[in-house]
Each structure stands twice: as C-alpha cells, then as structure tokens.
Design a protein around this motif. Structure first.
Motif, PDB file in Angstrom:
ATOM      1  N   ILE A   3       0.849  -1.193   0.000  1.00 35.03           N
ATOM      2  CA  ILE A   3       0.000   0.000   0.000  1.00 35.03           C
ATOM      3  C   ILE A   3       0.883   1.241   0.000  1.00 35.03           C
ATOM      4  O   ILE A   3       1.714   1.419   0.901  1.00 35.03           O
ATOM      5  CB  ILE A   3      -0.932   0.036   1.238  1.00 35.03           C
ATOM      6  N   ILE A   4       0.681   2.105  -0.983  1.00 34.73           N
ATOM      7  CA  ILE A   4       1.442   3.351  -1.092  1.00 34.73           C
ATOM      8  C   ILE A   4       0.577   4.497  -0.576  1.00 34.73           C
ATOM      9  O   ILE A   4      -0.592   4.606  -0.939  1.00 34.73           O
ATOM     10  CB  ILE A   4       1.855   3.623  -2.556  1.00 34.73           C
ATOM     11  N   THR A   5       1.168   5.327   0.221  1.00 35.19           N
ATOM     12  CA  THR A   5       0.571   6.519   0.841  1.00 35.19           C
ATOM     13  C   THR A   5      -0.444   6.176   1.931  1.00 35.19           C
ATOM     14  O   THR A   5      -1.516   6.758   1.995  1.00 35.19           O
ATOM     15  CB  THR A   5      -0.032   7.503  -0.189  1.00 35.19           C
ATOM     16  N   ARG A   6      -0.063   5.252   2.797  1.00 38.41           N
ATOM     17  CA  ARG A   6      -0.893   4.960   3.974  1.00 38.41           C
ATOM     18  C   ARG A   6      -1.081   6.209   4.831  1.00 38.41           C
ATOM     19  O   ARG A   6      -2.080   6.344   5.527  1.00 38.41           O
ATOM     20  CB  ARG A   6      -0.249   3.860   4.810  1.00 38.41           C
ATOM     21  N   LYS A   7      -0.106   7.100   4.780  1.00 38.68           N
ATOM     22  CA  LYS A   7      -0.203   8.344   5.560  1.00 38.68           C
ATOM     23  C   LYS A   7      -1.432   9.154   5.169  1.00 38.68           C
ATOM     24  O   LYS A   7      -1.987   9.877   5.991  1.00 38.68           O
ATOM     25  CB  LYS A   7       1.053   9.191   5.371  1.00 38.68           C
ATOM     26  N   TRP A  28      -9.804  -2.045   6.524  1.00 40.10           N
ATOM     27  CA  TRP A  28      -9.561  -2.176   5.087  1.00 40.10           C
ATOM     28  C   TRP A  28      -8.062  -2.319   4.814  1.00 40.10           C
ATOM     29  O   TRP A  28      -7.644  -3.180   4.024  1.00 40.10           O
ATOM     30  CB  TRP A  28     -10.110  -0.969   4.326  1.00 40.10           C
ATOM     31  N   LEU A  29      -7.262  -1.499   5.469  1.00 44.39           N
ATOM     32  CA  LEU A  29      -5.816  -1.519   5.269  1.00 44.39           C
ATOM     33  C   LEU A  29      -5.232  -2.883   5.620  1.00 44.39           C
ATOM     34  O   LEU A  29      -4.424  -3.445   4.862  1.00 44.39           O
ATOM     35  CB  LEU A  29      -5.174  -0.417   6.116  1.00 44.39           C
ATOM     36  N   ALA A  30      -5.639  -3.452   6.733  1.00 37.23           N
ATOM     37  CA  ALA A  30      -5.142  -4.769   7.145  1.00 37.23           C
ATOM     38  C   ALA A  30      -5.531  -5.841   6.127  1.00 37.23           C
ATOM     39  O   ALA A  30      -4.713  -6.699   5.769  1.00 37.23           O
ATOM     40  CB  ALA A  30      -5.675  -5.124   8.525  1.00 37.23           C
ATOM     41  N   GLU A  31      -6.757  -5.779   5.643  1.00 39.29           N
ATOM     42  CA  GLU A  31      -7.206  -6.762   4.654  1.00 39.29           C
ATOM     43  C   GLU A  31      -6.470  -6.585   3.334  1.00 39.29           C
ATOM     44  O   GLU A  31      -6.074  -7.569   2.701  1.00 39.29           O
ATOM     45  CB  GLU A  31      -8.714  -6.660   4.459  1.00 39.29           C
ATOM     46  N   ALA A  32      -6.273  -5.349   2.914  1.00 40.84           N
ATOM     47  CA  ALA A  32      -5.590  -5.083   1.646  1.00 40.84           C
ATOM     48  C   ALA A  32      -4.120  -5.517   1.713  1.00 40.84           C
ATOM     49  O   ALA A  32      -3.582  -6.054   0.746  1.00 40.84           O
ATOM     50  CB  ALA A  32      -5.691  -3.603   1.284  1.00 40.84           C
ATOM     51  N   ARG A  33      -3.476  -5.287   2.836  1.00 37.38           N
ATOM     52  CA  ARG A  33      -2.075  -5.687   2.985  1.00 37.38           C
ATOM     53  C   ARG A  33      -1.880  -7.190   2.808  1.00 37.38           C
ATOM     54  O   ARG A  33      -0.885  -7.636   2.273  1.00 37.38           O
ATOM     55  CB  ARG A  33      -1.557  -5.298   4.372  1.00 37.38           C
ATOM     56  N   GLN A  45     -14.577 -10.668  -4.846  1.00 33.89           N
ATOM     57  CA  GLN A  45     -14.850 -11.826  -3.985  1.00 33.89           C
ATOM     58  C   GLN A  45     -14.889 -11.420  -2.519  1.00 33.89           C
ATOM     59  O   GLN A  45     -15.668 -11.967  -1.744  1.00 33.89           O
ATOM     60  CB  GLN A  45     -13.804 -12.912  -4.214  1.00 33.89           C
ATOM     61  N   LYS A  46     -14.055 -10.487  -2.126  1.00 31.98           N
ATOM     62  CA  LYS A  46     -13.977 -10.054  -0.730  1.00 31.98           C
ATOM     63  C   LYS A  46     -14.836  -8.813  -0.464  1.00 31.98           C
ATOM     64  O   LYS A  46     -15.470  -8.692   0.576  1.00 31.98           O
ATOM     65  CB  LYS A  46     -12.511  -9.769  -0.360  1.00 31.98           C
ATOM     66  N   PHE A  47     -14.835  -7.879  -1.412  1.00 26.21           N
ATOM     67  CA  PHE A  47     -15.548  -6.607  -1.258  1.00 26.21           C
ATOM     68  C   PHE A  47     -16.609  -6.512  -2.350  1.00 26.21           C
ATOM     69  O   PHE A  47     -16.397  -5.889  -3.388  1.00 26.21           O
ATOM     70  CB  PHE A  47     -14.574  -5.428  -1.364  1.00 26.21           C
ATOM     71  N   ARG A  48     -17.749  -7.113  -2.101  1.00 23.19           N
ATOM     72  CA  ARG A  48     -18.807  -7.169  -3.115  1.00 23.19           C
ATOM     73  C   ARG A  48     -19.326  -5.799  -3.521  1.00 23.19           C
ATOM     74  O   ARG A  48     -19.765  -5.612  -4.645  1.00 23.19           O
ATOM     75  CB  ARG A  48     -19.943  -8.047  -2.631  1.00 23.19           C
TER      76      ARG A  48
END
Length: 99
Positions: A3-7, A28-33, A45-48
């Motif tokens: 993930i780029i630009t978490r800040k 969301w961030l934890a799932e995306a990572r 599949q995860k985010f309908r």
C-alpha cells in the motif's frame, strides 16, 4: 499487496470530523495488505460492494458507505496507490477514473 501513501489514510481519520473512519480504514488496510489481488474479480470476492472503474481504479465503501476510498491498483506488481479518501459529497466532485 503493498500500500502506497498509507499516511493519506491517517491524515484523513485524524481530522476531528472523520475520526469515525479510523477503525474501518484500518480494517480495510489490514485486509488489503494481506490480499493477493491479481484481478478485479479477486477484489469483488472479498468486497462485493466495491466499484471497479477504468484505469485500474477501484472505489471502496467505508464505514457503512459513509466514506469512499479510491485506489489505483497495479495488479502485476501487487501495488495499491491510495488516490482519494472522503465523503460521498467530496467524492461526487472528483473524477475517480483520473484522480
């Protein structure tokens, strides 16, 4: 995914009027990572409720659809760029396919 630009996310939720977005964005961030998105179908599949747009953009509904998160994804490199975080009203003022 990297993930780029978490800040950008932290800057958004640290504003007093958007503090209720902190936990949903962290979730969301934890799932995306930990995701291995190779195509838009993997995301759906995860985010309908995610909206798949042109130019590798994806719009996620955050905090029960109170906020919108727009990202650009390079599937082949496993990189997600945060492009926009805001309310629906703010989202309506941008072009999510070019931001």
């Amino acid at each position: 995914m990297h993930i780029i630009t978490r800040k950008t996310l932290a800057a958004f939720w640290s504003q007093s009027q958007y503090q209720d977005a902190e936990q949903p964005l962290k979730t969301w961030l934890a799932e995306a990572r930990h995701a291995q998105w190779r195509s838009p179908d993997d995301i759906k599949q995860k985010f309908r409720s995610a909206s798949i747009l042109h130019n590798n953009r994806v719009v996620f509904n955050i905090a029960g659809n109170k906020y919108r998160l727009v990202v650009k994804i390079h599937y082949n490199r496993g990189v997600v760029y945060i492009r926009f975080t805001g309310t629906h009203a703010q989202y309506d003022k941008i072009d999510a396919e070019t931001i």
